[in-house]
Design a protein around this motif. Structure first.
Motif, PDB file in Angstrom:
ATOM      1  N   ARG A   1      84.979 -43.736  25.028  1.00 54.44           N
ATOM      2  CA  ARG A   1      85.885 -43.595  26.175  1.00 54.44           C
ATOM      3  C   ARG A   1      85.317 -42.610  27.189  1.00 54.44           C
ATOM      4  N   GLN A   2      84.738 -41.523  26.716  1.00 54.91           N
ATOM      5  CA  GLN A   2      84.133 -40.542  27.618  1.00 54.91           C
ATOM      6  C   GLN A   2      82.931 -41.148  28.347  1.00 54.91           C
ATOM      7  N   THR A   3      82.095 -41.881  27.603  1.00 55.71           N
ATOM      8  CA  THR A   3      80.910 -42.489  28.207  1.00 55.71           C
ATOM      9  C   THR A   3      81.296 -43.521  29.262  1.00 55.71           C
ATOM     10  N   ALA A   4      82.367 -44.261  29.028  1.00 57.70           N
ATOM     11  CA  ALA A   4      82.798 -45.288  29.971  1.00 57.70           C
ATOM     12  C   ALA A   4      83.121 -44.713  31.344  1.00 57.70           C
ATOM     13  N   ALA A   5      83.407 -43.416  31.403  1.00 54.37           N
ATOM     14  CA  ALA A   5      83.754 -42.767  32.667  1.00 54.37           C
ATOM     15  C   ALA A   5      82.545 -42.093  33.326  1.00 54.37           C
ATOM     16  N   LEU A   6      81.371 -42.151  32.685  1.00 52.20           N
ATOM     17  CA  LEU A   6      80.174 -41.502  33.220  1.00 52.20           C
ATOM     18  C   LEU A   6      79.400 -42.428  34.154  1.00 52.20           C
ATOM     19  N   PRO A   7      78.630 -41.840  35.097  1.00 50.42           N
ATOM     20  CA  PRO A   7      77.776 -42.656  35.961  1.00 50.42           C
ATOM     21  C   PRO A   7      76.450 -42.998  35.274  1.00 50.42           C
ATOM     22  N   VAL A   8      76.563 -43.682  34.132  1.00 46.14           N
ATOM     23  CA  VAL A   8      75.386 -44.188  33.419  1.00 46.14           C
ATOM     24  C   VAL A   8      75.461 -45.710  33.418  1.00 46.14           C
ATOM     25  N   GLU A   9      74.327 -46.336  33.115  1.00 48.13           N
ATOM     26  CA  GLU A   9      74.282 -47.793  33.146  1.00 48.13           C
ATOM     27  C   GLU A   9      74.567 -48.431  31.795  1.00 48.13           C
ATOM     28  N   LEU A  10      74.311 -47.688  30.707  1.00 50.03           N
ATOM     29  CA  LEU A  10      74.364 -48.279  29.379  1.00 50.03           C
ATOM     30  C   LEU A  10      74.988 -47.331  28.368  1.00 50.03           C
ATOM     31  N   VAL A  11      75.583 -47.910  27.335  1.00 50.51           N
ATOM     32  CA  VAL A  11      75.981 -47.160  26.155  1.00 50.51           C
ATOM     33  C   VAL A  11      75.234 -47.750  24.972  1.00 50.51           C
ATOM     34  N   GLU A  12      74.600 -46.885  24.178  1.00 48.53           N
ATOM     35  CA  GLU A  12      73.869 -47.329  23.001  1.00 48.53           C
ATOM     36  C   GLU A  12      74.721 -47.127  21.771  1.00 48.53           C
ATOM     37  N   PHE A  13      74.700 -48.118  20.857  1.00 49.63           N
ATOM     38  CA  PHE A  13      75.443 -47.990  19.610  1.00 49.63           C
ATOM     39  C   PHE A  13      74.827 -48.912  18.564  1.00 49.63           C
ATOM     40  N   ASP A  14      75.284 -48.752  17.311  1.00 48.01           N
ATOM     41  CA  ASP A  14      74.673 -49.407  16.154  1.00 48.01           C
ATOM     42  C   ASP A  14      75.699 -50.272  15.439  1.00 48.01           C
ATOM     43  N   VAL A  15      75.252 -51.439  14.953  1.00 52.32           N
ATOM     44  CA  VAL A  15      76.180 -52.387  14.334  1.00 52.32           C
ATOM     45  C   VAL A  15      75.783 -52.697  12.893  1.00 52.32           C
ATOM     46  N   HIS A  16      76.785 -52.652  11.997  1.00 54.99           N
ATOM     47  CA  HIS A  16      76.653 -53.038  10.590  1.00 54.99           C
ATOM     48  C   HIS A  16      77.707 -54.089  10.256  1.00 54.99           C
ATOM     49  N   HIS A  17      77.574 -54.679   9.073  1.00 57.11           N
ATOM     50  CA  HIS A  17      78.526 -55.664   8.551  1.00 57.11           C
ATOM     51  C   HIS A  17      79.232 -55.073   7.334  1.00 57.11           C
ATOM     52  N   THR A  18      80.558 -55.153   7.272  1.00 59.17           N
ATOM     53  CA  THR A  18      81.271 -54.757   6.058  1.00 59.17           C
ATOM     54  C   THR A  18      81.140 -55.856   5.001  1.00 59.17           C
ATOM     55  N   ALA A  19      81.632 -55.571   3.821  1.00 59.47           N
ATOM     56  CA  ALA A  19      81.564 -56.553   2.737  1.00 59.47           C
ATOM     57  C   ALA A  19      82.307 -57.839   3.077  1.00 59.47           C
ATOM     58  N   ASP A  20      83.355 -57.722   3.914  1.00 56.50           N
ATOM     59  CA  ASP A  20      84.109 -58.917   4.311  1.00 56.50           C
ATOM     60  C   ASP A  20      83.738 -59.373   5.719  1.00 56.50           C
ATOM     61  N   LYS A  21      82.521 -59.028   6.148  1.00 56.33           N
ATOM     62  CA  LYS A  21      81.904 -59.582   7.365  1.00 56.33           C
ATOM     63  C   LYS A  21      82.541 -59.124   8.665  1.00 56.33           C
ATOM     64  N   VAL A  22      83.123 -57.940   8.685  1.00 56.51           N
ATOM     65  CA  VAL A  22      83.612 -57.377   9.936  1.00 56.51           C
ATOM     66  C   VAL A  22      82.483 -56.567  10.564  1.00 56.51           C
ATOM     67  N   LEU A  23      82.216 -56.779  11.850  1.00 56.31           N
ATOM     68  CA  LEU A  23      81.179 -56.033  12.561  1.00 56.31           C
ATOM     69  C   LEU A  23      81.734 -54.673  12.961  1.00 56.31           C
ATOM     70  N   VAL A  24      81.089 -53.610  12.479  1.00 55.91           N
ATOM     71  CA  VAL A  24      81.548 -52.254  12.773  1.00 55.91           C
ATOM     72  C   VAL A  24      80.423 -51.449  13.411  1.00 55.91           C
ATOM     73  N   VAL A  25      80.806 -50.409  14.140  1.00 58.14           N
ATOM     74  CA  VAL A  25      79.859 -49.588  14.892  1.00 58.14           C
ATOM     75  C   VAL A  25      79.712 -48.222  14.232  1.00 58.14           C
ATOM     76  N   HIS A  26      78.533 -47.992  13.661  1.00 57.64           N
ATOM     77  CA  HIS A  26      78.241 -46.759  12.939  1.00 57.64           C
ATOM     78  C   HIS A  26      76.728 -46.663  12.814  1.00 57.64           C
ATOM     79  N   HIS A  27      76.176 -45.471  12.865  1.00 56.27           N
ATOM     80  CA  HIS A  27      74.717 -45.370  12.818  1.00 56.27           C
ATOM     81  C   HIS A  27      74.155 -45.604  11.427  1.00 56.27           C
ATOM     82  N   ASP A  28      74.584 -44.812  10.462  1.00 56.81           N
ATOM     83  CA  ASP A  28      74.017 -44.893   9.118  1.00 56.81           C
ATOM     84  C   ASP A  28      74.545 -46.111   8.373  1.00 56.81           C
ATOM     85  N   ALA A  29      73.776 -46.544   7.383  1.00 59.38           N
ATOM     86  CA  ALA A  29      74.233 -47.649   6.527  1.00 59.38           C
ATOM     87  C   ALA A  29      75.282 -47.178   5.532  1.00 59.38           C
ATOM     88  N   THR A  30      75.425 -45.867   5.382  1.00 59.38           N
ATOM     89  CA  THR A  30      76.477 -45.281   4.553  1.00 59.38           C
ATOM     90  C   THR A  30      77.393 -44.434   5.435  1.00 59.38           C
TER      91      THR A  30
END
Length: 255
Positions: free
Chosen positions: A23-52
């Protein structure tokens, strides 16, 4: 123009990959937000850096072995009770903003792929109308290639993205050299690469640029590294301190 990407939503400003950071980044004068995507055991796409979830939440466990319901019981450290967001929630934050996506495809702790994750990401980006507003990256050339194939299988192509980027680690560069890096890109037909900021120089990137490879940076967290990215005209770079990158660009524009 060199694009600024707020790394994990601004890791050194707010809890990484949290709704608060986004939410804070969305208000900044930047062009991009970087984030990481994993899959839960039931195939939900979640955003978190580490695999744990051990480092950034009050829980423990491997994302790929937890259902989304189980994952939702744990809160992100320092994020006022927030839980790990889904990809859909992150898209909902940025869709109405001018900030585009720089999505990194992650793997399990042992480096193996989440089955069907690339196809699922393609489906969500297309359904949300965010395909043309997304860069897709990975440290794994295989995952970059898998995403391209998933995109084509869905009737789309790479030209519809903002970029499809192999993130090349310093260890890989030291092991195979720049000639080897270029050969790997050519073997997979990839024409964009992300390089750690301090390893980018005119001499290093000239052969890649001459072949038409687009250069992106990552880990440009201070004034010196941000200045280097702007001076070299890098396509985009990630930073844990988007505020510093914004101020550095403003000073350059004044000059």
């Amino acid at each position: 123009m060199t694009k600024i990407a707020s790394h994990r939503g601004g890791t050194h400003l707010w809890p990484e990959n949290s709704r608060l950071a986004f939410r804070q980044t969305a208000a900044l004068p930047v062009e991009l937000v970087e984030f990481d995507v994993h899959h839960t055991a039931d195939k939900v796409l979640v955003v978190h850096h580490d695999a744990t979830i051990d480092r950034m939440t009050d829980g423990k466990g491997e994302i790929g072995r937890l259902t989304y319901e189980q994952l939702s019981k744990f809160v992100i450290v320092g994020a006022a009770g927030e839980t790990i967001p889904t990809l859909d929630e992150v898209i909902d934050i940025f869709a109405p903003s001018p900030v585009d996506l720089r999505l990194e495809i992650k793997t399990r702790p042992d480096g193996t792929a989440y089955e069907g994750m690339e196809e699922a990401i393609v489906e969500r980006l297309v359904a949300s109308g965010m395909l043309s507003r997304c860069m897709v990256t990975s440290f794994s050339l295989e995952r970059v290639d898998a995403f391209r194939k998933a995109l084509e299988a869905a009737g789309h192509n790479v030209s519809e993205l903002l970029g499809l980027i192999w993130l090349c680690s310093p260890a890989v560069i030291r092991q195979v050299g720049w000639i080897g890096v270029d050969a790997a890109l050519a073997a997979y037909g990839i024409f964009e690469i992300g390089i750690r900021a301090e390893m980018i120089s005119v001499l290093a990137i000239a052969p890649l640029s001459d072949r038409g490879v687009i250069i992106h940076g990552w880990a440009a967290h201070d004034i010196e590294m941000a200045t280097r990215m702007f001076d070299l005209g890098i396509a985009s770079f990630t930073t844990d301190r988007p505020d510093i990158a914004i101020a550095t660009r403003a000073k350059q524009e004044m000059r």
